[in-house]
Design an enzyme around this catalytic site. Sequence first.
Site, short mmCIF file in Angstrom:
data_model
loop_
_atom_site.label_atom_id
_atom_site.label_comp_id
_atom_site.label_asym_id
_atom_site.label_seq_id
_atom_site.Cartn_x
_atom_site.Cartn_y
_atom_site.Cartn_z
N ASP A 256 -10.06 -28.00 -53.64
CA ASP A 256 -9.51 -28.17 -52.29
C ASP A 256 -8.00 -28.47 -52.35
OD1 ASP A 256 -12.20 -28.00 -51.53
OD2 ASP A 256 -12.42 -30.17 -51.47
N GLY B 92 -23.34 -32.98 -47.55
CA GLY B 92 -24.43 -32.66 -46.64
C GLY B 92 -24.53 -33.56 -45.42
N ILE C 56 -14.21 -33.19 -41.44
CA ILE C 56 -13.64 -33.07 -42.78
C ILE C 56 -12.68 -31.89 -42.79
CG2 ILE C 56 -15.70 -34.06 -43.87
CD1 ILE C 56 -16.39 -31.24 -44.87
N ASP C 57 -12.02 -31.68 -43.91
CA ASP C 57 -11.14 -30.53 -44.12
C ASP C 57 -10.02 -30.44 -43.08
OD1 ASP C 57 -12.89 -30.00 -46.15
OD2 ASP C 57 -13.72 -28.18 -45.29
N SER D 112 -16.57 -28.25 -40.68
CA SER D 112 -17.39 -27.66 -41.73
C SER D 112 -18.83 -27.56 -41.24
CB SER D 112 -17.34 -28.54 -42.98
OG SER D 112 -18.23 -28.08 -43.96
N PHE D 113 -19.42 -26.35 -41.36
CA PHE D 113 -20.81 -26.14 -40.99
C PHE D 113 -21.07 -26.64 -39.56
CE2 PHE D 113 -20.78 -25.31 -45.38
CZ PHE D 113 -21.91 -24.59 -45.70
N GLU E 191 -15.81 -23.32 -43.11
CA GLU E 191 -15.13 -24.59 -43.29
C GLU E 191 -13.70 -24.36 -43.77
OE1 GLU E 191 -17.54 -26.82 -46.01
OE2 GLU E 191 -17.34 -25.39 -47.63
#
Length: 327
Positions: free
Chosen positions: A48, A125, A162-163, A180-181, A216
């Site tokens: 990342d 997760g 996140i991200d 993300s997701f 993501e």
Amino acid sequence: MRARLRRTLLAGMTGLLAVAASVYGFKMADAATYPNPGVVTGSTFAHDPTMVKRPAGGYLLAYTAPGIGLKTSTDRTRFTDAGKAFPNGTPWADPYTNGDTNLWAPDISYHGGKYLMYYSASSFGSSKSAIFLAGSTTGAAGTWTDYGKVVESTTTSGYNAIDPNLTVTPSGDWYLSFGSFWSGIKMIKLNPSTGKRADSTIHNIAERLVNSKSVEAPHIYYRGGYYYLFVAFDFCCKGASSTYRTMVGRSKSITGPYVDRAGTAMTAGGGTEILASHDAVHGPGHPAVFADGAQDVLVYHYYTAAGDARLGINLLRWDSAAWPVVY
């Protein structure tokens, strides 16, 4: 006769693949057309990655690691370990990490005489996550001050904080994309004076409708009147079995709608593939783009056949329709 039969069978297989691509939402690409990463030497591990050019020259890179890992380079080729942003730990992030010291997906930029870094705390997760902001006048290990939480998500939010990626528009507005997701990539407006949220609005800018909603790592890059939204599709963190690939869409507005080359909205699963697994490069993704003089630089990670995460750097050119091409 056998040659004709072989050609017929191959044509039929190609047609079936094309139908599958249409039905299941993936883009067919000739992997042989993708370039290998440029030469990177020295300390080559990265996951990342994010990179910024220093005002006085050279480069600063940050990546997912305990306390956020840092590297420096004078030439964008040879990289040297430069310690951790937070060598003494980050207890404020512990409620989101289940005891893991890794902090995820930093995003570094330079504004107002200071390095800013948005980063995330979570566990694999889970959508119980948070994005924090830190700053440093030098970017050196141990000099980073945490400014607190910017946005968080819970197990019932329907999205994942996140991200992060900061984008500053030509008019000076600040926006943070993340996600993300779950329900995909989100965006919030920031107050430039604080780096924190300006209001309660959340924009939805990309969502994957198939393959476990696997989108993501957003990164938005402005060029020539377009905002380009780079994302990663499919699955990271599986070593050589990773299926990450780098996709892009664009919009005239920072908040969207973003569409791919075919005109499909990224909120409906759209995305044009520009880099995917090929040769000994597995799962290239988590893209970040920055301008280095006249060059547009793509930074990402990929996995070797042995499953090691490596720093990937390529350049981008822009075709006649103003879409990015990796070279």
